[in-house]
Design an enzyme around this catalytic site. Structure first.
Site, PDB file in Angstrom:
ATOM      1  N   GLU A  20       0.718  -1.481   0.013  1.00  0.00           N
ATOM      2  CA  GLU A  20      -0.426   0.438   0.179  1.00  0.00           C
ATOM      3  C   GLU A  20       0.620   1.535   0.481  1.00  0.00           C
ATOM      4  O   GLU A  20       2.515   1.288   0.341  1.00  0.00           O
ATOM      5  CB  GLU A  20      -0.231   0.142   1.283  1.00  0.00           C
ATOM      6  N   LYS A  79      -3.416  -0.947  13.889  1.00  0.00           N
ATOM      7  CA  LYS A  79      -2.886  -0.044  14.908  1.00  0.00           C
ATOM      8  C   LYS A  79      -3.204  -0.408  16.326  1.00  0.00           C
ATOM      9  O   LYS A  79      -4.576   0.185  16.720  1.00  0.00           O
ATOM     10  CB  LYS A  79      -3.153   1.308  13.560  1.00  0.00           C
TER      11      LYS A  79
HETATM   12  N1  PSU Z   1      -0.833   1.030   9.451  1.00  0.00           N
HETATM   13  C1  PSU Z   1       0.546   1.840   9.383  1.00  0.00           C
HETATM   14  N2  PSU Z   1      -0.149   3.244   8.775  1.00  0.00           N
HETATM   15  C2  PSU Z   1      -0.772   3.862   7.534  1.00  0.00           C
HETATM   16  C3  PSU Z   1      -1.998   3.072   7.575  1.00  0.00           C
HETATM   17  C4  PSU Z   1      -1.395   2.013   8.252  1.00  0.00           C
HETATM   18  O1  PSU Z   1       1.562   1.551   9.490  1.00  0.00           O
HETATM   19  O2  PSU Z   1      -0.808   4.852   7.307  1.00  0.00           O
HETATM   20  C5  PSU Z   1      -3.273   3.324   6.702  1.00  0.00           C
HETATM   21  C6  PSU Z   1      -3.643   2.142   5.884  1.00  0.00           C
HETATM   22  O3  PSU Z   1      -3.222   2.670   4.869  1.00  0.00           O
HETATM   23  C7  PSU Z   1      -4.740   2.310   6.940  1.00  0.00           C
HETATM   24  C8  PSU Z   1      -4.932   3.290   7.020  1.00  0.00           C
HETATM   25  O4  PSU Z   1      -5.480   1.340   5.535  1.00  0.00           O
HETATM   26  O5  PSU Z   1      -4.226   4.442   7.733  1.00  0.00           O
HETATM   27  C9  PSU Z   1      -6.567   3.400   7.618  1.00  0.00           C
HETATM   28  O6  PSU Z   1      -7.131   4.310   8.018  1.00  0.00           O
HETATM   29  P1  PSU Z   1      -8.587   5.309   8.858  1.00  0.00           P
HETATM   30  O7  PSU Z   1      -8.337   4.697   9.726  1.00  0.00           O
HETATM   31  O8  PSU Z   1      -8.485   6.411   8.222  1.00  0.00           O
HETATM   32  O9  PSU Z   1      -9.145   4.063   7.475  1.00  0.00           O
END
Ligand code: PSU
Ligand code: MN
Length: 302
Positions: free
Chosen positions: A26, A160
């Site tokens: 990603e 996370k």
């Molecule tokens: N994991 C990481 N760093 C990130 C993300 C995940 O270590 O930046 C990103 C991923 O792209 C994940 C996104 O899909 O954060 C989720 O964001 P949200 O909670 O706005 O859906």
């Protein structure tokens, strides 16, 4: 009607028809999850780790309204350094393509595009999930629902730890997303080797993951993702006491400043990084590297 075909990099285009192993990566973590200029070095390092594992890297992003599966060096540089790069979840893809926008793809958008291209393995850091303030904000990452509808194997270090992990696991169960602990009987805690939550299934080799994927294919049934939850090594994890203390502070700051929507995750990750003086960043990177290496081995085992 303009057509919005996927643009494959040369090496991905050559690899897919010959069934050579390919690993999707990603780009949101690069554009919005890591500080510059380290983010570009990491993006390149992750691609090298995939190659060292005998697979072809396919970093996914949208550039000028075109969805790319695999980036050339200059394209990776744009994702890492250009201020106009948006954060694109799955629902943002159509407007981005239609308006010629550029953006980095989250887990939901990457999984969708990679599966579309025929890629079966995807590596990331940590998934999005249910946020701790869910009762007030209803903030649940679109990653979860998209993974419930997409057949791909996602190697990650859990979700996370800024999230409500038990609630996220419950949602994944409801949504029918399979979870395998990789060499662990606990769900990893992203910056931490364990979240304290158990997993129902443990595998210990890439071949075992491949066997589960084959069994899923032969069963048929709803298209959904398989999560391979691979913990950061304990020697490289963030100090758990430090983690718990600064996470509380980061959540308070997020609330006080009224951060909402797509900005929440990058804000919390950045807060943690500052308040741990970079230690959370090192743990984050150790987790991502481990996931990318394992994803290459799984892709090779298929
Ligand atoms: N994991 C990481 N760093 C990130 C993300 C995940 O270590 O930046 C990103 C991923 O792209 C994940 C996104 O899909 O954060 C989720 O964001 P949200 O909670 O706005 O859906
Ligand atoms: Mn969100």
């Amino acid at each position: 009607m303009p057509s919005h075909e996927l643009v494959l990099s040369e090496e991905v285009w050559e690899a897919l028809p010959t069934r050579r192993p390919v690993v999707a990566l990603e780009s949101t973590i690069i554009a919005h999850g890591l500080p510059r200029p380290r983010n570009l070095a990491v993006a390149e390092e992750l691609e090298e780790l995939v190659r060292a594992g005998g697979a072809v890297p396919a970093t996914v992003a949208v550039l000028d309204g075109r969805a790319h599966i695999g980036l050339e060096k200059s394209q990776l540089e744009r994702i890492a350094g250009d201020n106009g790069v948006r954060k694109l979840g799955h629902r943002d893809l159509a407007p981005a393509l239609a308006t010629g926008a550029s953006g980095a793809t989250t887990v939901s958008a990457t999984a969708f595009l990679a599966a579309r291209a025929g890629i079966r393995v995807f590596a990331t850091g940590g998934l999005g999930g249910v946020h701790r303030e869910w009762c007030e904000t209803q903030d649940e990452s679109a990653d979860l629902r998209l993974l419930a509808q997409t057949r791909i194997t996602v190697v990650c270090a859990g979700v996370k730890s800024i999230l409500d992990v038990p609630a996220t696991l419950q949602r994944l169960e409801t949504l029918g997303v399979g979870i395998l602990g990789y060499d662990t009987d606990h769900f990893p805690g992203f910056y931490l080797a364990s979240s304290g939550q158990p997993v129902d299934w443990t595998v210990r080799t890439p071949e075992e993951v491949a066997a589960v994927m084959a069994a899923r294919n032969s069963l048929g049934g709803p298209e959904s993702a398989l999560i391979v939850a691979n913990p950061v090594p304990e020697s490289e994890q963030l100090d758990p006491a430090l983690h718990d203390r600064v996470l509380g502070e980061a959540l308070d700051e997020c609330r006080e400043r009224g951060i909402s929507g797509q900005a929440v995750t990058p804000f919390l990750l950045d807060c943690l990084m500052r308040q741990t003086e970079g230690a959370s960043l090192e743990a984050n990177l150790a987790a991502v590297r481990g996931n990318v290496r394992l994803a290459a081995r799984i892709a090779a085992a298929l």
